[in-house]
Design a protein around this motif. Structure first.
Motif, PDB file in Angstrom:
ATOM      1  N   ALA A 194      74.587 -50.427 -12.574  1.00 56.57           N
ATOM      2  CA  ALA A 194      73.205 -49.864 -13.021  1.00 56.57           C
ATOM      3  C   ALA A 194      73.035 -49.802 -14.567  1.00 56.57           C
ATOM      4  CB  ALA A 194      72.810 -48.593 -12.100  1.00 56.57           C
ATOM      5  N   LEU A 195      74.091 -49.303 -15.301  1.00 62.17           N
ATOM      6  CA  LEU A 195      73.950 -49.046 -16.441  1.00 62.17           C
ATOM      7  C   LEU A 195      73.676 -50.485 -17.131  1.00 62.17           C
ATOM      8  CD1 LEU A 195      76.134 -46.157 -17.206  1.00 62.17           C
ATOM      9  CD2 LEU A 195      74.024 -46.243 -17.104  1.00 62.17           C
ATOM     10  N   PHE A 196      74.442 -51.299 -16.806  1.00 61.10           N
ATOM     11  CA  PHE A 196      74.498 -52.559 -17.427  1.00 61.10           C
ATOM     12  C   PHE A 196      73.170 -53.660 -17.093  1.00 61.10           C
ATOM     13  CE2 PHE A 196      79.104 -51.861 -18.052  1.00 61.10           C
ATOM     14  CZ  PHE A 196      79.362 -52.360 -19.522  1.00 61.10           C
ATOM     15  N   GLU A 197      72.865 -53.425 -15.724  1.00 62.21           N
ATOM     16  CA  GLU A 197      71.486 -53.850 -15.428  1.00 62.21           C
ATOM     17  C   GLU A 197      70.365 -53.329 -15.964  1.00 62.21           C
ATOM     18  OE1 GLU A 197      72.193 -53.373 -11.215  1.00 62.21           O
ATOM     19  OE2 GLU A 197      73.380 -55.317 -11.014  1.00 62.21           O
ATOM     20  N   ARG A 198      70.532 -51.995 -16.736  1.00 62.06           N
ATOM     21  CA  ARG A 198      69.446 -51.173 -17.078  1.00 62.06           C
ATOM     22  C   ARG A 198      68.667 -50.695 -16.099  1.00 62.06           C
ATOM     23  NH1 ARG A 198      72.570 -52.804 -20.474  1.00 62.06           N
ATOM     24  NH2 ARG A 198      72.117 -53.655 -22.688  1.00 62.06           N
ATOM     25  N   ARG A 238      67.342 -42.517 -11.238  1.00 64.51           N
ATOM     26  CA  ARG A 238      66.815 -42.740  -9.763  1.00 64.51           C
ATOM     27  C   ARG A 238      67.542 -43.850  -9.192  1.00 64.51           C
ATOM     28  NH1 ARG A 238      60.398 -41.628 -10.194  1.00 64.51           N
ATOM     29  NH2 ARG A 238      60.620 -42.406  -8.187  1.00 64.51           N
ATOM     30  N   TYR A 239      67.460 -45.168  -9.478  1.00 68.73           N
ATOM     31  CA  TYR A 239      68.070 -46.232  -8.639  1.00 68.73           C
ATOM     32  C   TYR A 239      69.716 -45.801  -8.675  1.00 68.73           C
ATOM     33  CZ  TYR A 239      70.154 -50.863  -8.210  1.00 68.73           C
ATOM     34  OH  TYR A 239      71.023 -51.755  -7.895  1.00 68.73           O
ATOM     35  N   ILE A 240      70.379 -45.359  -9.392  1.00 71.06           N
ATOM     36  CA  ILE A 240      71.861 -44.944  -9.233  1.00 71.06           C
ATOM     37  C   ILE A 240      71.774 -44.000  -8.157  1.00 71.06           C
ATOM     38  CG2 ILE A 240      73.709 -43.806 -10.355  1.00 71.06           C
ATOM     39  CD1 ILE A 240      72.784 -45.054 -12.952  1.00 71.06           C
ATOM     40  N   LEU A 241      71.143 -42.876  -8.204  1.00 69.91           N
ATOM     41  CA  LEU A 241      71.391 -41.892  -7.291  1.00 69.91           C
ATOM     42  C   LEU A 241      70.869 -42.016  -5.671  1.00 69.91           C
ATOM     43  CD1 LEU A 241      70.119 -38.822  -9.251  1.00 69.91           C
ATOM     44  CD2 LEU A 241      72.490 -39.332  -8.590  1.00 69.91           C
ATOM     45  N   ILE A 242      69.920 -43.005  -5.819  1.00 68.90           N
ATOM     46  CA  ILE A 242      69.390 -43.478  -4.265  1.00 68.90           C
ATOM     47  C   ILE A 242      70.300 -44.309  -3.766  1.00 68.90           C
ATOM     48  CG2 ILE A 242      67.786 -45.075  -2.966  1.00 68.90           C
ATOM     49  CD1 ILE A 242      65.583 -43.924  -5.152  1.00 68.90           C
ATOM     50  N   ALA A 291      73.809 -44.814  -4.875  1.00 75.96           N
ATOM     51  CA  ALA A 291      75.177 -43.957  -4.351  1.00 75.96           C
ATOM     52  C   ALA A 291      75.245 -42.960  -3.483  1.00 75.96           C
ATOM     53  CB  ALA A 291      75.666 -43.466  -6.055  1.00 75.96           C
ATOM     54  N   GLY A 292      73.914 -42.481  -3.352  1.00 76.28           N
ATOM     55  CA  GLY A 292      73.610 -41.423  -2.445  1.00 76.28           C
ATOM     56  C   GLY A 292      73.591 -42.270  -0.985  1.00 76.28           C
ATOM     57  N   TYR A 293      73.007 -43.091  -0.727  1.00 74.11           N
ATOM     58  CA  TYR A 293      73.226 -44.050   0.463  1.00 74.11           C
ATOM     59  C   TYR A 293      74.940 -43.937   0.970  1.00 74.11           C
ATOM     60  CZ  TYR A 293      73.663 -48.110   3.698  1.00 74.11           C
ATOM     61  OH  TYR A 293      74.123 -48.853   4.407  1.00 74.11           O
ATOM     62  N   PHE A 294      75.440 -44.767  -0.235  1.00 79.97           N
ATOM     63  CA  PHE A 294      77.017 -45.311   0.045  1.00 79.97           C
ATOM     64  C   PHE A 294      77.902 -43.863   0.520  1.00 79.97           C
ATOM     65  CE2 PHE A 294      75.951 -49.178  -2.090  1.00 79.97           C
ATOM     66  CZ  PHE A 294      76.374 -50.034  -0.856  1.00 79.97           C
ATOM     67  N   THR A 295      77.512 -42.893  -0.223  1.00 79.32           N
ATOM     68  CA  THR A 295      78.131 -41.501  -0.075  1.00 79.32           C
ATOM     69  C   THR A 295      77.991 -41.125   1.152  1.00 79.32           C
ATOM     70  OG1 THR A 295      78.065 -41.319  -2.320  1.00 79.32           O
ATOM     71  CG2 THR A 295      78.539 -39.170  -0.820  1.00 79.32           C
ATOM     72  N   VAL A 296      76.464 -41.176   1.766  1.00 77.24           N
ATOM     73  CA  VAL A 296      76.208 -40.579   3.130  1.00 77.24           C
ATOM     74  C   VAL A 296      77.044 -41.516   4.196  1.00 77.24           C
ATOM     75  CG1 VAL A 296      74.484 -40.397   4.969  1.00 77.24           C
ATOM     76  CG2 VAL A 296      73.966 -39.707   2.668  1.00 77.24           C
ATOM     77  N   CYS A 297      76.893 -42.767   3.916  1.00 80.88           N
ATOM     78  CA  CYS A 297      77.701 -43.613   4.989  1.00 80.88           C
ATOM     79  C   CYS A 297      79.276 -43.407   5.043  1.00 80.88           C
ATOM     80  CB  CYS A 297      77.364 -45.008   4.332  1.00 80.88           C
ATOM     81  SG  CYS A 297      75.900 -45.988   4.827  1.00 80.88           S
ATOM     82  N   LEU A 298      79.734 -43.525   3.704  1.00 80.33           N
ATOM     83  CA  LEU A 298      81.177 -43.311   3.725  1.00 80.33           C
ATOM     84  C   LEU A 298      81.619 -41.918   4.308  1.00 80.33           C
ATOM     85  CD1 LEU A 298      81.833 -44.689  -0.125  1.00 80.33           C
ATOM     86  CD2 LEU A 298      82.973 -45.451   1.965  1.00 80.33           C
ATOM     87  N   THR A 299      80.671 -40.899   4.299  1.00 80.14           N
ATOM     88  CA  THR A 299      80.957 -39.506   4.856  1.00 80.14           C
ATOM     89  C   THR A 299      81.302 -39.747   6.444  1.00 80.14           C
ATOM     90  OG1 THR A 299      79.991 -38.317   2.765  1.00 80.14           O
ATOM     91  CG2 THR A 299      80.303 -37.109   4.994  1.00 80.14           C
TER      92      THR A 299
END
Length: 160
Positions: free
Chosen positions: A128-132, A136-140, A142-150
């Motif tokens: 996301a940093l390289f894509e500028r 909010r984009y990062i947290l949405i 990464a939050g999805y993946f964290t919930v899924c992985l949990t």
């Protein structure tokens, strides 16, 4: 210790309903669309069979590698070269004593959460940093993946 393909399959499937809820316009979908530049027209023009099929395939890969991450007994198996028939008697004694230790949904969720926090968040964040993209984009995402992985971690750890 054999790979539990049924647990992997079920864990991979949970990403779809979680995504349906997470990216619903009433949850994070509207914000996500704004942050990505996605429009309803673009979304409707997608090959959804391909999108969901590849999502399941990639989720299967994630669930597959989660087993050695969330199940401690894979570490003991790795120490003997992954072939129990070549192990010393101490391996059998260890597995008799600790073969079911920490094989709970709760413990799998802990390791799944840590995988999301320490792997998914940094990977999504770097891209996301390289894509500028925004925080909010990062947290949405990464939050999805964290919930899924949990949830996935809980499933693959507890399913014996």
């Amino acid at each position: 210790m054999e790979i539990n393909f049924l647990a992997v399959l079920v864990a991979a499937l949970v990403t779809l309903p979680i995504g349906f809820i997470w990216y619903n316009p009433k949850v994070f979908g509207t914000i996500w669309m704004k942050e990505t530049g996605m429009t309803e027209e673009k979304a409707k023009g997608s090959n959804m069979f391909k999108v969901f099929g590849l999502t399941f395939f990639f989720s299967f890969l994630i669930a597959f590698i989660l087993q050695p991450i969330v199940i401690h007994q894979y570490g003991a198996l790795g120490m003997i070269g992954a072939d129990p028939t070549l192990a010393k008697p101490s391996y059998a004694a260890f597995m008799a004593d600790y073969g079911e230790a920490y094989r709970t949904f709760k413990h799998g969720m802990l390791h799944g959460f840590m995988t999301g926090l320490f792997l998914a968040l940094p990977m999504v964040g770097i891209n996301a940093l390289f894509e500028r993209k925004s925080w909010r984009y990062i947290l949405i995402n990464a939050g999805y993946f964290t919930v899924c992985l949990t949830i996935m971690g809980g499933i693959v750890c507890a399913w014996k």
